[in-house]
Design an enzyme around this catalytic site. Structure first.
Site: not given
Ligand code: PDD
Length: 288
Positions: A33, A151, A184, A208
């Site tokens: 996703y 992801k 994270e 991620l």
């Molecule tokens: N989540 N680490 C994890 C585990 C994440 O699920 C996310 C993003 C990030 C940050 O990635 P980015 O900057 O590309 O959004 C880091 C999204 C926002 C979600 O699951 O809703």
């Protein structure tokens, strides 16, 4: 008004949107996703999210059901159909519906991947009041699988982490490995600031590769800030001047408390505030 969602080539009201019980995303969490934010009707960091989606699919031998150009066109039409000014676009690609349950992947020539997109309207997304007061986080053991750079929709443990945080009176959780080393946040990348230096874990299969992270670190370096990409512990974070997280939905969000230890004055720090400002300004300019 009900949302219009995109399901495998069709535009349908959300009440009528359906996926098979045999879809591998549902049965096996065999899906990837992306979440892309929208400000003033435009997509933030779209190219980065599209590139990471492609990489996630490649790592799992999944074939994309659409091209990148089609993907952008679908995002734009979805925003227009739903009249989104500020908000998020959620996209999910699954390995599709082979018509039965089987652990083995279906032949991609016979079974096309499934793709779903929907919007979340969030007026004032960039003016989230939490940015003014900061978040409280707790630490919990990172028991996720070892390919966190992909992801996938395996979000059960991150959901449990949010619930643990809620129960503890906090806003979110940071995952830690042995020795309290931070990987994270449940849905964001984690940072600390010490002596003006921005410290965040280096990229690997353990976290991620945040699209917001890449942009924020680039802007920080351009602004002559010092960035150190290395692991840090909860103890180090508790003794830091500042902490913050980044994600597509939170942008840059200050953290003011870690496992009940208050950071500095207990208020969002200047580095996080400045990075939030720069990130919002620059990414609005580059939005598509
Ligand atoms: N989540 N680490 C994890 C585990 C994440 O699920 C996310 C993003 C990030 C940050 O990635 P980015 O900057 O590309 O959004 C880091 C999204 C926002 C979600 O699951 O809703």
């Amino acid at each position: 008004m009900s949302r219009i969602v995109y399901v495998n080539g069709d535009w349908v009201p959300e009440e009528e949107a359906k996926i098979s019980v045999f879809d591998r995303g549902f049965l096996m969490a065999d899906a990837v996703y992306e979440v892309t934010s929208v400000l003033d009707g435009k997509l933030i960091d779209f190219a980065g999210h599209a590139a990471r989606l492609k990489r996630s699919m490649a790592e799992l031998d999944m074939e994309s059901p659409v091209t990148e150009e089609e993907l952008l066109a679908i995002h734009r039409e979805l925003l227009a159909r739903n009249g989104i000014g500020d908000g998020l676009v959620y996209l999910q690609v699954t390995r599709g519906n082979p018509g039965d349950r089987d652990f083995a992947f279906p032949d991609p020539a016979a079974v096309k991947g499934g793709i779903v997109l929907f919007t979340q309207s969030k007026p004032g997304l960039a003016d989230n009041p939490v940015a003014k007061v900061g978040m409280k986080v707790i630490s919990i053991p990172d028991i996720r699988w070892g390919r966190r750079d992909i992801k996938t929709v395996q979000l059960l443990y991150p959901s449990m982490g949010k619930m643990m945080a809620k129960k503890a009176g906090a806003d979110d959780a940071w995952f830690t490995e042995e020795g309290g080393v931070v990987t994270e946040g449940t849905s964001n990348n984690a940072y600390i600031v010490k002596g003006g230096k921005i410290i965040t874990r280096q990229l690997s299969e353990d976290i991620l590769h945040g699209i917001t992270r890449a942009a924020v670190l680039r802007f920080a370096r351009e602004a002559q800030m010092v960035v150190e990409e290395r692991p840090f512990t909860i103890a180090e974070a508790q003794a830091a001047d500042e902490a913050f997280v980044t994600s597509a939905s939170a942008f840059v969000m200050p953290v003011v408390e870690i496992d009940s230890a208050v950071l500095g004055s207990g208020k969002p720090g200047p580095v996080a505030a400045r990075l939030r400002e720069i990130y919002l300004e620059e990414s609005r300019k580059a939005a598509v």
